[in-house]
Write a protein that holds these residues in place. Structure first.
Motif, PDB file in Angstrom:
ATOM      1  N   ALA A  56       0.827  -1.212   0.000  1.00 23.06           N
ATOM      2  CA  ALA A  56       0.000   0.000   0.000  1.00 23.06           C
ATOM      3  C   ALA A  56       0.858   1.258   0.000  1.00 23.06           C
ATOM      4  N   ILE A  57       1.939   1.245   0.776  1.00 26.78           N
ATOM      5  CA  ILE A  57       2.821   2.422   0.842  1.00 26.78           C
ATOM      6  C   ILE A  57       3.504   2.647  -0.508  1.00 26.78           C
ATOM      7  N   ILE A  58       4.010   1.567  -1.096  1.00 23.65           N
ATOM      8  CA  ILE A  58       4.671   1.688  -2.401  1.00 23.65           C
ATOM      9  C   ILE A  58       3.673   2.168  -3.455  1.00 23.65           C
ATOM     10  N   GLY A  63       1.392   6.501  -6.951  1.00 21.54           N
ATOM     11  CA  GLY A  63       0.269   7.366  -7.288  1.00 21.54           C
ATOM     12  C   GLY A  63       0.620   8.839  -7.245  1.00 21.54           C
ATOM     13  N   PHE A  64       1.464   9.233  -6.295  1.00 20.67           N
ATOM     14  CA  PHE A  64       1.889  10.630  -6.190  1.00 20.67           C
ATOM     15  C   PHE A  64       2.743  11.053  -7.377  1.00 20.67           C
ATOM     16  N   ARG A  65       3.307  10.084  -8.083  1.00 17.02           N
ATOM     17  CA  ARG A  65       4.207  10.409  -9.188  1.00 17.02           C
ATOM     18  C   ARG A  65       3.538  10.269 -10.551  1.00 17.02           C
ATOM     19  N   VAL A 181       1.769  11.328   7.176  1.00 12.89           N
ATOM     20  CA  VAL A 181       0.332  11.353   7.469  1.00 12.89           C
ATOM     21  C   VAL A 181      -0.470  10.940   6.233  1.00 12.89           C
ATOM     22  N   CYS A 182      -0.127  11.498   5.076  1.00 13.45           N
ATOM     23  CA  CYS A 182      -0.844  11.175   3.839  1.00 13.45           C
ATOM     24  C   CYS A 182      -0.677   9.713   3.458  1.00 13.45           C
ATOM     25  N   ILE A 183       0.570   9.244   3.448  1.00 14.99           N
ATOM     26  CA  ILE A 183       0.830   7.866   3.057  1.00 14.99           C
ATOM     27  C   ILE A 183       0.212   6.894   4.061  1.00 14.99           C
ATOM     28  N   GLY A 184       0.310   7.233   5.343  1.00 10.96           N
ATOM     29  CA  GLY A 184      -0.294   6.379   6.365  1.00 10.96           C
ATOM     30  C   GLY A 184      -1.809   6.300   6.221  1.00 10.96           C
ATOM     31  N   GLY A 185      -2.438   7.446   5.950  1.00  6.03           N
ATOM     32  CA  GLY A 185      -3.885   7.463   5.754  1.00  6.03           C
ATOM     33  C   GLY A 185      -4.302   6.668   4.534  1.00  6.03           C
ATOM     34  N   ILE A 186      -3.561   6.852   3.441  1.00  6.65           N
ATOM     35  CA  ILE A 186      -3.858   6.104   2.215  1.00  6.65           C
ATOM     36  C   ILE A 186      -3.689   4.600   2.456  1.00  6.65           C
ATOM     37  N   ALA A 207      -4.086   1.673  -3.801  1.00  9.39           N
ATOM     38  CA  ALA A 207      -3.141   2.645  -3.242  1.00  9.39           C
ATOM     39  C   ALA A 207      -2.669   3.632  -4.309  1.00  9.39           C
ATOM     40  N   ILE A 208      -2.414   3.127  -5.518  1.00  7.75           N
ATOM     41  CA  ILE A 208      -2.006   4.018  -6.609  1.00  7.75           C
ATOM     42  C   ILE A 208      -3.107   5.028  -6.906  1.00  7.75           C
ATOM     43  N   ALA A 209      -4.352   4.544  -6.992  1.00  4.84           N
ATOM     44  CA  ALA A 209      -5.481   5.430  -7.283  1.00  4.84           C
ATOM     45  C   ALA A 209      -5.656   6.487  -6.193  1.00  4.84           C
ATOM     46  N   LEU A 210      -5.584   6.078  -4.937  1.00  6.94           N
ATOM     47  CA  LEU A 210      -5.739   7.026  -3.828  1.00  6.94           C
ATOM     48  C   LEU A 210      -4.579   8.019  -3.781  1.00  6.94           C
ATOM     49  N   GLY A 211      -3.365   7.531  -4.047  1.00 10.55           N
ATOM     50  CA  GLY A 211      -2.211   8.429  -4.080  1.00 10.55           C
ATOM     51  C   GLY A 211      -2.344   9.469  -5.175  1.00 10.55           C
TER      52      GLY A 211
END
Length: 348
Positions: A56-58, A63-65, A181-186, A207-211
């Motif tokens: 999920a973190i990866i 997703g952020f990128r 906080v963002c990554i943990g929440g996602i 996780a990619i979609a949420l990121g």
């Protein structure tokens, strides 16, 4: 306590390897630490949920990128991907026949050993069809471990190591805290939603979609430091490495030299298919390799993130491969597995 200590040591070793400019250092350093621990110290067992946390973190950092314009490129890759996927399935079936021919394995055991992907689903189904589940698990564990160990080295020695924008001096404390906080929440939302979607690797895509959503509409200026995804890669490597132990090696040794030959042919097949995908698409060779090699969607997406080799594209094509195989698996089992004569309990 032993598990926590092991994870701390493995992730620390991964971080030191990354600082030492080892290709995919977080992943490889922790992976090797896991192998050493499993063989010479003690085998430890971790729940699948911990692997999903790393996934999920990866996925969130990928997703952020994401750049939306990238999706236009994916349409041109579809036909070459389908062609290479069919060849991958064919190659896996032929390797299964080869393994069956030159070993004493039950045909279904050889068949399930050589299915190219969806390892957890293949292992779970293998027992139902009379295959030796321990051998199937040992073969898939070895395949994934070998690929995850060597492919990052092969790629990392041939492409520039990406700059580490997450160094201690380059990230503001506030940005680092906001990233966590963002990554943990996602990650938390991904784990909760993932339980309701019974598809392989659903955590990665969620996780990619949420990121992507967070980065586009909530915190568009936030840049996730590399060490955040690095820690997740270290966690993933630690879990993969500790799975490969003496018992796994003994299972393969019992099969004989054909197991080593099959793994070698798997490796050659993967590089050959990557070369074909490279010729049919505008992608670079190593992007093609990470995108089509049957070595685990999560593991290859993590490697692509570590080496900055089109992680979104790699994750998309790898997940497409796994999902397509997941959909085709019942038909492949019906067509190629050997009927089991053992009595089965019928539902009332």
């Amino acid at each position: 306590m032993q598990k926590i200590l092991y994870l701390i040591i493995a992730i620390t070793v991964g971080g030191l390897c990354a600082l030492g400019q080892v290709p995919a250092g977080w992943l490889l350093g922790s992976l090797v630490t896991g192998l050493i621990c499993a063989f010479f110290i003690k085998k430890l067992y971790f729940p699948d949920s911990l692997f999903k946390v790393a996934l999920a973190i990866i996925g969130a950092t990928i997703g952020f990128r994401v750049i939306p314009e990238q999706f236009i490129t994916y349409r041109s890759l579809l036909l070459p991907f389908v062609f290479v996927f069919l060849l991958t399935i064919t190659g896996g079936l032929l390797l299964g026949k080869f393994m069956q021919r030159f070993s004493s394995l039950h045909p279904n055991t050889a068949f399930f050993c050589c299915m190219p992907g969806g390892a957890s689903e293949v292992i779970a189904l293998s027992k139902e069809y009379g295959a030796d589940q321990q051998i199937v698990a040992a073969f898939h564990t070895t395949r994934i471990t070998v690929f995850v160990l060597f492919i990052p080295l092969v790629i990392g020695l041939n492409v520039p190591i990406p700059a580490q924008n997450g160094s201690a001096g380059g990230v503001m404390v506030g940005d680092a805290l906001l990233s966590f906080v963002c990554i943990g929440g996602i990650g938390l939302v991904t784990l909760l939603l993932g339980k309701r979607i019974p598809l392989p690797g659903s955590s990665l895509f969620l996780a990619i979609a949420l990121g992507f959503i967070f980065h586009q509409w909530v915190v568009p200026t936030l840049e996730i430091p590399n060490f955040v995804s690095g820690i997740a890669q270290g966690l993933m490597g630690a879990i993969i490495g500790i799975r490969f132990d003496k018992e796994t090696l003994l299972e393969l040794k019992a099969i004989g030299g054909v197991s080593l030959m099959t793994l070698a042919l798997y490796f050659v097949m993967s590089f050959g298919l990557a070369g074909l995908f490279y010729l049919l698409t505008p992608l670079e060779f190593f992007t093609s390799l990470l995108s089509v090699v049957p070595a685990g969607a999560a593991e290859m997406a993590s490697t692509a993130t570590a080496l900055d080799v089109e992680p979104m594209m790699v994750a998309t094509l790898q997940m497409l491969r796994v999902l397509t195989l997941f959909a085709a698996l019942p038909f492949l089992i019906k067509w190629f597995s050997t009927p089991v004569n053992a009595k089965k309990k019928l539902p009332n």
